[in-house]
Design an enzyme around this catalytic site. Sequence first.
Site, short mmCIF file in Angstrom:
data_model
loop_
_atom_site.label_atom_id
_atom_site.label_comp_id
_atom_site.label_asym_id
_atom_site.label_seq_id
_atom_site.Cartn_x
_atom_site.Cartn_y
_atom_site.Cartn_z
N GLY A 19 0.81 -1.21 0.00
CA GLY A 19 0.00 0.00 0.00
C GLY A 19 0.84 1.26 0.00
N ALA A 22 2.70 2.82 -5.31
CA ALA A 22 2.40 1.89 -6.42
C ALA A 22 1.10 1.13 -6.14
CB ALA A 22 3.56 0.92 -6.61
N SER A 46 1.05 -3.54 5.20
CA SER A 46 1.47 -3.80 6.56
C SER A 46 1.96 -2.50 7.21
CB SER A 46 2.60 -4.83 6.54
OG SER A 46 3.35 -4.75 7.71
N VAL A 54 9.24 8.24 0.28
CA VAL A 54 9.77 9.31 -0.57
C VAL A 54 9.05 9.21 -1.93
CG1 VAL A 54 12.04 9.71 0.45
CG2 VAL A 54 11.71 7.76 -1.06
N LYS A 85 4.90 21.91 -10.82
CA LYS A 85 6.31 21.74 -11.23
C LYS A 85 6.42 22.01 -12.73
CE LYS A 85 9.76 18.11 -11.86
NZ LYS A 85 10.10 16.69 -11.67
N PRO A 103 13.14 22.21 -18.86
CA PRO A 103 11.71 22.53 -18.71
C PRO A 103 10.84 21.42 -19.28
CG PRO A 103 12.61 23.65 -20.63
CD PRO A 103 13.73 22.80 -20.06
N LEU A 340 8.65 -0.09 -6.96
CA LEU A 340 10.02 -0.50 -6.61
C LEU A 340 10.22 -2.00 -6.76
CD1 LEU A 340 10.34 1.81 -3.47
CD2 LEU A 340 11.20 2.25 -5.79
N THR A 351 11.08 9.79 -12.43
CA THR A 351 10.40 8.88 -13.36
C THR A 351 9.75 7.66 -12.72
OG1 THR A 351 12.65 8.09 -13.80
CG2 THR A 351 11.62 9.44 -15.48
N ILE A 353 7.40 7.09 -10.38
CA ILE A 353 5.93 7.07 -10.29
C ILE A 353 5.36 6.92 -11.71
CG2 ILE A 353 3.89 8.47 -9.69
CD1 ILE A 353 5.61 9.53 -7.30
C1 LIG Z 1 15.45 8.07 -2.56
C2 LIG Z 1 14.26 7.94 -3.43
C3 LIG Z 1 13.67 9.08 -3.98
C4 LIG Z 1 12.59 8.97 -4.84
N1 LIG Z 1 12.07 10.07 -5.44
C5 LIG Z 1 11.11 9.94 -6.39
C6 LIG Z 1 10.59 11.06 -7.08
O1 LIG Z 1 10.93 12.20 -6.81
N2 LIG Z 1 9.67 10.83 -8.04
C7 LIG Z 1 9.23 9.58 -8.37
O2 LIG Z 1 8.45 9.43 -9.30
N3 LIG Z 1 9.67 8.52 -7.67
C8 LIG Z 1 10.59 8.66 -6.72
N4 LIG Z 1 11.02 7.58 -6.02
C9 LIG Z 1 10.37 6.30 -6.23
C10 LIG Z 1 9.08 6.27 -5.46
O3 LIG Z 1 9.30 6.53 -4.10
C11 LIG Z 1 8.44 4.90 -5.61
O4 LIG Z 1 8.36 4.59 -6.97
C12 LIG Z 1 7.06 4.91 -5.06
O5 LIG Z 1 7.04 5.40 -3.77
C13 LIG Z 1 6.48 3.54 -5.08
O6 LIG Z 1 6.94 2.77 -4.02
P1 LIG Z 1 6.27 1.38 -3.82
O7 LIG Z 1 4.82 1.59 -3.57
O8 LIG Z 1 6.67 0.51 -4.95
O9 LIG Z 1 6.98 0.77 -2.53
P2 LIG Z 1 6.82 1.11 -0.96
O10 LIG Z 1 6.50 2.52 -0.69
O11 LIG Z 1 8.05 0.54 -0.34
O12 LIG Z 1 5.57 0.24 -0.51
C14 LIG Z 1 5.66 -1.13 -0.26
C15 LIG Z 1 4.38 -1.61 0.38
O13 LIG Z 1 4.43 -3.02 0.51
C16 LIG Z 1 4.03 -3.39 1.81
N5 LIG Z 1 4.66 -4.65 2.16
C17 LIG Z 1 5.94 -5.05 1.99
N6 LIG Z 1 6.12 -6.29 2.50
C18 LIG Z 1 4.92 -6.69 2.97
C19 LIG Z 1 4.46 -7.86 3.64
N7 LIG Z 1 5.28 -8.88 3.95
N8 LIG Z 1 3.17 -7.92 4.01
C20 LIG Z 1 2.31 -6.90 3.75
N9 LIG Z 1 2.69 -5.76 3.13
C21 LIG Z 1 3.98 -5.66 2.77
C22 LIG Z 1 4.51 -2.23 2.68
O14 LIG Z 1 3.84 -2.19 3.90
C23 LIG Z 1 4.15 -1.05 1.78
O15 LIG Z 1 2.78 -0.74 1.95
C24 LIG Z 1 12.07 7.69 -5.13
C25 LIG Z 1 12.61 6.56 -4.52
C26 LIG Z 1 13.70 6.67 -3.69
C27 LIG Z 1 14.28 5.43 -3.07
#
Ligand SMILES: Cc1cc2nc3c(=O)[nH]c(=O)nc-3n(C[C@H](O)[C@H](O)[C@H](O)COP(=O)(O)OP(=O)(O)OC[C@H]3O[C@@H](n4cnc5c(N)ncnc54)[C@H](O)[C@@H]3O)c2cc1C
Length: 510
Positions: A19, A22, A46, A54, A85, A103, A340, A351, A353
Amino acid sequence: MQDRRVDEHAIRKIVIVGGGTAGWMAAAAFSTLLDTGSLDIVLIESDEIGTVGVGEATIPPLINFNNLLHINEDEFVAATKGSFKLGIEFVDWGAIGERYFHPFGSHGADFNGVHFHQIYLREARQHPLPDIREWSMSGVAAELGRFARPGPDARLPLSQLIYAFHFDAGLYAQFLRVHAEKRGVDRVEGKIVDVTLDGENGHVRNVKLADGGTIEGDLFIDCSGFRGLLIEEKLGTGYEDWSHFLPCDRAVAAPCALPGPPDPFTRSTARAAGWQWRIPLQHRMGNGLVYSSVHLDRGEAEDQLLANLEGEPLGQPRHLSFTAGRRRLAWNANVVSLGLASGFIEPLESTSIHFVQSGIAKLLALFPDRRFDPVERDEYNRQMQEVMEDVRDFIVLHYKATRRDDSAFWRYCRDMEIPDKLATKLDLWRSKGRLFRDGQELFGAPSWVAVLLGQGVVPEGLDPRVATVDPAIAADALEKMRVSYRRMAEQMPEHAAFITQACAAAKRAP
Ligand SMILES: Cc1cc2nc3c(=O)[nH]c(=O)nc-3n(C[C@H](O)[C@H](O)[C@H](O)COP(=O)(O)OP(=O)(O)OC[C@H]3O[C@@H](n4cnc5c(N)ncnc54)[C@H](O)[C@@H]3O)c2cc1C
């Protein structure tokens, strides 16, 4: 007449694991764009594990995502404490002391099929010209700290203004959660402790929660973050490591108080072993240092970030590790990874998101049934690979096209091997300033021009077709365009005032 065969095999239940941004983007999109009359959507997250927290700068296609989901933009900006932006300012990238602006949108207008930058470069050979940013509506508005939404009249420069958003990542996930839950998405809080595969076809059959519950599904969307709970930990899909092209593998993030009204742009400042982001929101500034752990240790990185904040730090610095690269198959068996879990390219051009959005769009276009025809999966994987590789090359360009040699990090970047496709692009540019957009490439010629010229890579020759454009007419047109962009920007509201208006309009929205 209804096609019974399709109904019989239709996906009946989607399980979204995770959650973060993504997971909730996927939940919001599927619940809006799929027929939920015959489809259950469950999202498991979780609280104990939490999200990466971030990811606050975006690129313009997010507007299409909002529109598809019927999201009111004012409400979205208000709820996420967002700002607008217009591009990214790059500081100290080509050489220390230099800055340029990438830009959104194009520069100027083409002349009889000859690209604007070719005419600009010819003029610049004759006499000094202002930075090419002066011919970008978004670039000039950003310089003046102004913002307005683009107008419909294609004759006016305002129609060329292209924008995206900065927002608070936590608030964005909450906003999408409300949207998705309203449309029937079932949220389950709990930690997944086991994943069961079907003995026959190797597909994921169910996930088991710490409280003993089991959740079955037909299609699983792995949004579990870097670990890739299903796609990697269970299915062992494999990861293509790109860290030889993109050596940064750590980040430390720390928000701070805003030093003044929020700028309508992201800033990226190159440092000795990486770069620092600065993302202005309504209530705070997001900051982070992305760096190479070979060239800088954790403590030094934190000190460097804190020393360069423009306001009071708000909260403890947060450290993150990653490896640039992509999951070898974004879609494996009945698991599609998003966010991720599917790979990571550092946020230099904001990029990640977008990859989530792009993955959702491609999955909807290739949506499977329970027979999981490999042709759909293979096409999805091919397209996602292409999208990610193209973005990777654009990011690598920023590191390769530098004249910096003040640290071991920058010397590595200058000397490193680069992907073949990028090398060919650079050769074509250096020879006669030509750029071609390949397939579905996200960044078009204006983006490449901004970065190449901004980092001091000037072509040796020009497209011979520039000779078809009369120099006197071109010079006059260039000056008129430049003046018109500036006049238009001067008439726009201050960015902060525009945000206030948008938030007030959100309150009035039905
Ligand atoms: C340093 C940094 C800077 C960034 N800056 C940008 C930006 O400026 N622009 C941009 O587009 N993107 C950026 N990103 C990428 C962006 O943060 C991610 O693409 C976005 O947040 C998606 O993350 P996610 O949902 O894939 O993962 P997460 O936010 O890690 O979510 C993972 C989810 O899985 C759940 N989960 C994991 N294991 C379990 C389990 N065993 N049981 C139940 N639930 C579980 C967690 O609880 C959580 O809800 C950045 C990333 C980093 C690392």
